[in-house]
Design a protein around this motif. Structure first.
Motif, mmCIF file in Angstrom:
data_model
loop_
_atom_site.group_PDB
_atom_site.id
_atom_site.type_symbol
_atom_site.label_atom_id
_atom_site.label_comp_id
_atom_site.label_asym_id
_atom_site.label_seq_id
_atom_site.Cartn_x
_atom_site.Cartn_y
_atom_site.Cartn_z
ATOM 1 N N GLN A 76 85.668 -56.166 13.711
ATOM 2 C CA GLN A 76 87.049 -55.682 13.646
ATOM 3 C C GLN A 76 87.080 -54.290 12.986
ATOM 4 O O GLN A 76 87.777 -53.393 13.453
ATOM 5 C CB GLN A 76 87.910 -56.668 12.858
ATOM 6 C CG GLN A 76 89.372 -56.302 12.808
ATOM 7 C CD GLN A 76 90.165 -57.298 11.965
ATOM 8 O OE1 GLN A 76 89.600 -58.178 11.317
ATOM 9 N NE2 GLN A 76 91.480 -57.132 11.965
ATOM 10 N N PHE A 77 86.309 -54.122 11.903
ATOM 11 C CA PHE A 77 86.260 -52.842 11.213
ATOM 12 C C PHE A 77 85.699 -51.758 12.136
ATOM 13 O O PHE A 77 86.233 -50.627 12.199
ATOM 14 C CB PHE A 77 85.412 -52.963 9.937
ATOM 15 C CG PHE A 77 85.350 -51.715 9.135
ATOM 16 C CD1 PHE A 77 86.458 -51.279 8.411
ATOM 17 C CD2 PHE A 77 84.201 -50.936 9.121
ATOM 18 C CE1 PHE A 77 86.402 -50.112 7.674
ATOM 19 C CE2 PHE A 77 84.139 -49.769 8.393
ATOM 20 C CZ PHE A 77 85.241 -49.355 7.662
ATOM 21 N N ILE A 78 84.634 -52.098 12.832
ATOM 22 C CA ILE A 78 84.030 -51.126 13.764
ATOM 23 C C ILE A 78 85.026 -50.772 14.864
ATOM 24 O O ILE A 78 85.173 -49.587 15.249
ATOM 25 C CB ILE A 78 82.712 -51.681 14.345
ATOM 26 C CG1 ILE A 78 81.655 -51.761 13.236
ATOM 27 C CG2 ILE A 78 82.208 -50.831 15.502
ATOM 28 C CD1 ILE A 78 80.404 -52.472 13.634
ATOM 29 N N GLN A 79 85.732 -51.737 15.373
ATOM 30 C CA GLN A 79 86.740 -51.483 16.410
ATOM 31 C C GLN A 79 87.850 -50.558 15.879
ATOM 32 O O GLN A 79 88.308 -49.674 16.577
ATOM 33 C CB GLN A 79 87.365 -52.806 16.896
ATOM 34 C CG GLN A 79 86.424 -53.692 17.671
ATOM 35 C CD GLN A 79 85.956 -53.044 18.970
ATOM 36 O OE1 GLN A 79 86.675 -52.254 19.602
ATOM 37 N NE2 GLN A 79 84.710 -53.351 19.334
ATOM 38 N N GLU A 80 88.249 -50.808 14.618
ATOM 39 C CA GLU A 80 89.289 -49.958 14.013
ATOM 40 C C GLU A 80 88.791 -48.537 13.833
ATOM 41 O O GLU A 80 89.535 -47.565 14.031
ATOM 42 C CB GLU A 80 89.721 -50.540 12.656
ATOM 43 C CG GLU A 80 90.482 -51.836 12.737
ATOM 44 C CD GLU A 80 91.844 -51.661 13.373
ATOM 45 O OE1 GLU A 80 92.496 -50.619 13.148
ATOM 46 O OE2 GLU A 80 92.260 -52.579 14.104
ATOM 47 N N VAL A 81 87.540 -48.383 13.415
ATOM 48 C CA VAL A 81 86.979 -47.056 13.169
ATOM 49 C C VAL A 81 86.810 -46.322 14.487
ATOM 50 O O VAL A 81 87.051 -45.119 14.586
ATOM 51 C CB VAL A 81 85.631 -47.166 12.425
ATOM 52 C CG1 VAL A 81 84.891 -45.854 12.407
ATOM 53 C CG2 VAL A 81 85.874 -47.689 11.011
ATOM 54 N N LEU A 82 86.419 -47.008 15.537
ATOM 55 C CA LEU A 82 86.198 -46.385 16.830
ATOM 56 C C LEU A 82 87.501 -45.988 17.519
ATOM 57 O O LEU A 82 87.480 -45.128 18.379
ATOM 58 C CB LEU A 82 85.390 -47.306 17.745
ATOM 59 C CG LEU A 82 83.927 -47.533 17.329
ATOM 60 C CD1 LEU A 82 83.270 -48.504 18.282
ATOM 61 C CD2 LEU A 82 83.165 -46.229 17.308
ATOM 62 N N LYS A 83 88.613 -46.554 17.169
ATOM 63 C CA LYS A 83 89.879 -46.227 17.802
ATOM 64 C C LYS A 83 90.399 -44.934 17.401
ATOM 65 O O LYS A 83 90.308 -44.048 16.855
ATOM 66 C CB LYS A 83 90.948 -47.272 17.471
ATOM 67 C CG LYS A 83 90.774 -48.522 18.268
ATOM 68 C CD LYS A 83 91.941 -49.421 17.959
ATOM 69 C CE LYS A 83 91.803 -50.746 18.650
ATOM 70 N NZ LYS A 83 92.843 -51.624 18.395
#
Length: 104
Positions: free
Chosen positions: A97-104
């Motif tokens: 979830q954190f990686i997805q947030e950072v990539l957005k």
């Protein structure tokens, strides 16, 4: 006229009766002693049997307690392992979830 004895025959009969009674009393005493010994031996065997049974019961309880403790430890290990797996999965989900947030 009747012949009168000196009483020797009567005395012999009395002595024989006394001897017979003594022998009978000795036999009876011997029988009673054997019966007492048999009863004592039986009581001793029963006591030993009850001691062995009590010892076996104690050993069964000890084995059951050890088995229960071992099973409780296994259950605790299984529960801890499952909880660890759950935490790992939650952390992996949070990382994703954190990686997805950072990539957005």
């Amino acid at each position: 006229m009747a012949r009168r004895g000196s009483g020797l025959r009567t005395a012999i009969k009395i002595v024989k009766a006394i001897d017979k009674a003594n022998k009978q009393a000795a036999r009876e005493a011997q029988r009673r002693e054997k019966v007492r010994q048999r009863a004592e031996a039986q009581a001793l065997r029963e006591h030993e049997r009850s001691l062995r049974e009590a010892q076996r019961e104690h050993q069964r309880k000890v084995r059951a307690q050890k088995s229960a403790a071992k099973q409780a430890f296994k259950d605790a290990m299984t529960t801890a392992s499952e909880e660890y797996q759950d935490r790992c999965e939650e952390r992996a989900a949070l990382r994703k979830q954190f990686i997805q947030e950072v990539l957005k």
